[in-house]
Design a protein around this motif. Structure first.
Motif, PDB file in Angstrom:
ATOM      1  N   GLY A  20       0.817  -1.220   0.000  1.00  0.00           N
ATOM      2  CA  GLY A  20       0.000   0.000   0.000  1.00  0.00           C
ATOM      3  C   GLY A  20       0.843   1.259   0.000  1.00  0.00           C
ATOM      4  N   ASP A  21       2.075   1.170  -0.484  1.00  0.00           N
ATOM      5  CA  ASP A  21       2.967   2.328  -0.565  1.00  0.00           C
ATOM      6  C   ASP A  21       2.774   2.981  -1.934  1.00  0.00           C
ATOM      7  N   PHE A  22       1.803   3.888  -2.014  1.00  0.00           N
ATOM      8  CA  PHE A  22       1.427   4.480  -3.289  1.00  0.00           C
ATOM      9  C   PHE A  22       2.541   5.322  -3.916  1.00  0.00           C
ATOM     10  N   ALA A  23       3.385   5.934  -3.111  1.00  0.00           N
ATOM     11  CA  ALA A  23       4.480   6.744  -3.659  1.00  0.00           C
ATOM     12  C   ALA A  23       5.452   5.869  -4.445  1.00  0.00           C
ATOM     13  N   ILE A  24       5.933   4.794  -3.822  1.00  0.00           N
ATOM     14  CA  ILE A  24       6.875   3.910  -4.510  1.00  0.00           C
ATOM     15  C   ILE A  24       6.186   3.150  -5.639  1.00  0.00           C
ATOM     16  N   GLU A  25       4.959   2.711  -5.414  1.00  0.00           N
ATOM     17  CA  GLU A  25       4.219   1.952  -6.430  1.00  0.00           C
ATOM     18  C   GLU A  25       4.152   2.705  -7.757  1.00  0.00           C
ATOM     19  N   HIS A  26       4.032   4.008  -7.708  1.00  0.00           N
ATOM     20  CA  HIS A  26       3.806   4.783  -8.928  1.00  0.00           C
ATOM     21  C   HIS A  26       5.052   5.454  -9.498  1.00  0.00           C
ATOM     22  N   GLU A  27       6.204   5.247  -8.868  1.00  0.00           N
ATOM     23  CA  GLU A  27       7.457   5.765  -9.412  1.00  0.00           C
ATOM     24  C   GLU A  27       7.778   5.163 -10.779  1.00  0.00           C
ATOM     25  N   ILE A  28       7.268   3.978 -11.055  1.00  0.00           N
ATOM     26  CA  ILE A  28       7.596   3.241 -12.272  1.00  0.00           C
ATOM     27  C   ILE A  28       6.897   3.811 -13.515  1.00  0.00           C
ATOM     28  N   TYR A  29       5.916   4.693 -13.327  1.00  0.00           N
ATOM     29  CA  TYR A  29       5.115   5.207 -14.448  1.00  0.00           C
ATOM     30  C   TYR A  29       5.628   6.546 -14.975  1.00  0.00           C
ATOM     31  N   HIS A  30       5.568   6.698 -16.305  1.00  0.00           N
ATOM     32  CA  HIS A  30       5.775   8.009 -16.915  1.00  0.00           C
ATOM     33  C   HIS A  30       4.656   8.938 -16.446  1.00  0.00           C
ATOM     34  N   THR A  31       4.899  10.225 -16.438  1.00  0.00           N
ATOM     35  CA  THR A  31       3.841  11.166 -16.044  1.00  0.00           C
ATOM     36  C   THR A  31       2.650  11.084 -16.988  1.00  0.00           C
ATOM     37  N   ASP A  32       2.888  10.699 -18.251  1.00  0.00           N
ATOM     38  CA  ASP A  32       1.795  10.599 -19.225  1.00  0.00           C
ATOM     39  C   ASP A  32       1.377   9.150 -19.492  1.00  0.00           C
ATOM     40  N   ALA A  33       1.650   8.252 -18.557  1.00  0.00           N
ATOM     41  CA  ALA A  33       1.320   6.834 -18.719  1.00  0.00           C
ATOM     42  C   ALA A  33      -0.180   6.634 -18.920  1.00  0.00           C
ATOM     43  N   VAL A  34      -0.506   5.524 -19.575  1.00  0.00           N
ATOM     44  CA  VAL A  34      -1.898   5.131 -19.810  1.00  0.00           C
ATOM     45  C   VAL A  34      -2.096   3.743 -19.215  1.00  0.00           C
ATOM     46  N   LEU A  35      -3.199   3.576 -18.480  1.00  0.00           N
ATOM     47  CA  LEU A  35      -3.566   2.286 -17.896  1.00  0.00           C
ATOM     48  C   LEU A  35      -4.918   1.879 -18.448  1.00  0.00           C
ATOM     49  N   ASP A  36      -4.967   0.694 -19.066  1.00  0.00           N
ATOM     50  CA  ASP A  36      -6.211   0.172 -19.626  1.00  0.00           C
ATOM     51  C   ASP A  36      -6.688  -1.041 -18.842  1.00  0.00           C
ATOM     52  N   GLU A  42     -12.270   0.675 -19.255  1.00  0.00           N
ATOM     53  CA  GLU A  42     -11.734   1.900 -18.660  1.00  0.00           C
ATOM     54  C   GLU A  42     -10.320   2.181 -19.160  1.00  0.00           C
ATOM     55  N   ARG A  43     -10.035   3.459 -19.330  1.00  0.00           N
ATOM     56  CA  ARG A  43      -8.683   3.942 -19.611  1.00  0.00           C
ATOM     57  C   ARG A  43      -8.414   5.094 -18.659  1.00  0.00           C
ATOM     58  N   ILE A  44      -7.263   5.035 -18.001  1.00  0.00           N
ATOM     59  CA  ILE A  44      -6.867   6.105 -17.086  1.00  0.00           C
ATOM     60  C   ILE A  44      -5.588   6.706 -17.635  1.00  0.00           C
ATOM     61  N   ARG A  45      -5.597   8.019 -17.832  1.00  0.00           N
ATOM     62  CA  ARG A  45      -4.445   8.722 -18.403  1.00  0.00           C
ATOM     63  C   ARG A  45      -3.709   9.509 -17.331  1.00  0.00           C
ATOM     64  N   GLY A  46      -2.400   9.339 -17.305  1.00  0.00           N
ATOM     65  CA  GLY A  46      -1.548  10.119 -16.421  1.00  0.00           C
ATOM     66  C   GLY A  46      -1.240   9.422 -15.115  1.00  0.00           C
ATOM     67  N   ARG A  47       0.038   9.488 -14.703  1.00  0.00           N
ATOM     68  CA  ARG A  47       0.472   8.847 -13.452  1.00  0.00           C
ATOM     69  C   ARG A  47      -0.341   9.335 -12.261  1.00  0.00           C
ATOM     70  N   SER A  48      -0.620  10.612 -12.191  1.00  0.00           N
ATOM     71  CA  SER A  48      -1.360  11.118 -11.024  1.00  0.00           C
ATOM     72  C   SER A  48      -2.781  10.560 -10.980  1.00  0.00           C
ATOM     73  N   ASN A  49      -3.425  10.404 -12.127  1.00  0.00           N
ATOM     74  CA  ASN A  49      -4.772   9.822 -12.148  1.00  0.00           C
ATOM     75  C   ASN A  49      -4.745   8.327 -11.837  1.00  0.00           C
ATOM     76  N   ILE A  50      -3.704   7.630 -12.331  1.00  0.00           N
ATOM     77  CA  ILE A  50      -3.567   6.206 -12.014  1.00  0.00           C
ATOM     78  C   ILE A  50      -3.414   6.045 -10.505  1.00  0.00           C
ATOM     79  N   ARG A  51      -2.548   6.859  -9.934  1.00  0.00           N
ATOM     80  CA  ARG A  51      -2.321   6.791  -8.484  1.00  0.00           C
ATOM     81  C   ARG A  51      -3.609   7.112  -7.715  1.00  0.00           C
ATOM     82  N   GLU A  52      -4.292   8.176  -8.099  1.00  0.00           N
ATOM     83  CA  GLU A  52      -5.518   8.540  -7.391  1.00  0.00           C
ATOM     84  C   GLU A  52      -6.569   7.442  -7.486  1.00  0.00           C
ATOM     85  N   SER A  53      -6.681   6.805  -8.665  1.00  0.00           N
ATOM     86  CA  SER A  53      -7.673   5.735  -8.819  1.00  0.00           C
ATOM     87  C   SER A  53      -7.410   4.594  -7.848  1.00  0.00           C
ATOM     88  N   ARG A  54      -6.156   4.388  -7.516  1.00  0.00           N
ATOM     89  CA  ARG A  54      -5.806   3.311  -6.594  1.00  0.00           C
ATOM     90  C   ARG A  54      -5.926   3.741  -5.134  1.00  0.00           C
TER      91      ARG A  54
END
Length: 130
Positions: A20-36, A42-54
């Motif tokens: 549940g360490d969201f900071a480290i978990e999301h270091e691996i993503y580009h700022t403009d990453a896309v998660l499908d 669903e498609r989530i655009r951007g590291r910050s949105n991916i992190r918030e969704s989690r």
């Protein structure tokens, strides 16, 4: 990145996900990453949105990695994701750009009972990590 470095980065990502360490978990993503999530459309655009969704996801989650395979810019992780004690088998396909995830696609499958017509052909396998 070479294979050992990439595997270490992915292991760090999944360990952080499990903890549940969201900071480290999301270091691996580009700022403009896309998660499908194809199964839910669903498609989530951007590291910050991916992190918030989690971070807003209310379930208790556990991650148990079965294996990580890949080469170059394409890596696949097979793992068991348990939400509130209910396991799902998941495949995560990560496409990297400049050493960070540019696109990830996750496929989820719940457990199901084996088909009786093939009972005589199969052996039971564990859903524990390999």
């Amino acid at each position: 990145m070479d294979q050992p470095t990439m595997i270490a980065a992915l292991e760090r990502h999944w360990a952080a996900s499990d903890a549940g360490d969201f900071a480290i978990e999301h270091e691996i993503y580009h700022t403009d990453a896309v998660l499908d999530y194809p199964q839910s459309g669903e498609r989530i655009r951007g590291r910050s949105n991916i992190r918030e969704s989690r971070t807003v996801q209310p379930n208790q989650k556990r991650f148990s990695v079965r294996r990580i395979v890949g080469d170059g810019d394409l890596w696949i992780t097979e793992y068991i994701l348990t939400y509130d004690d209910v396991p799902s088998h998941v495949v995560s396909i990560m496409e990297f750009r400049d050493g960070l995830v540019a696109k990830e696609t996750q496929y989820f499958a719940g457990p199901f009972n084996p088909g009786p017509s093939r009972t005589h052909l199969v052996e039971k396998i564990s859903s524990e990590p390999l």
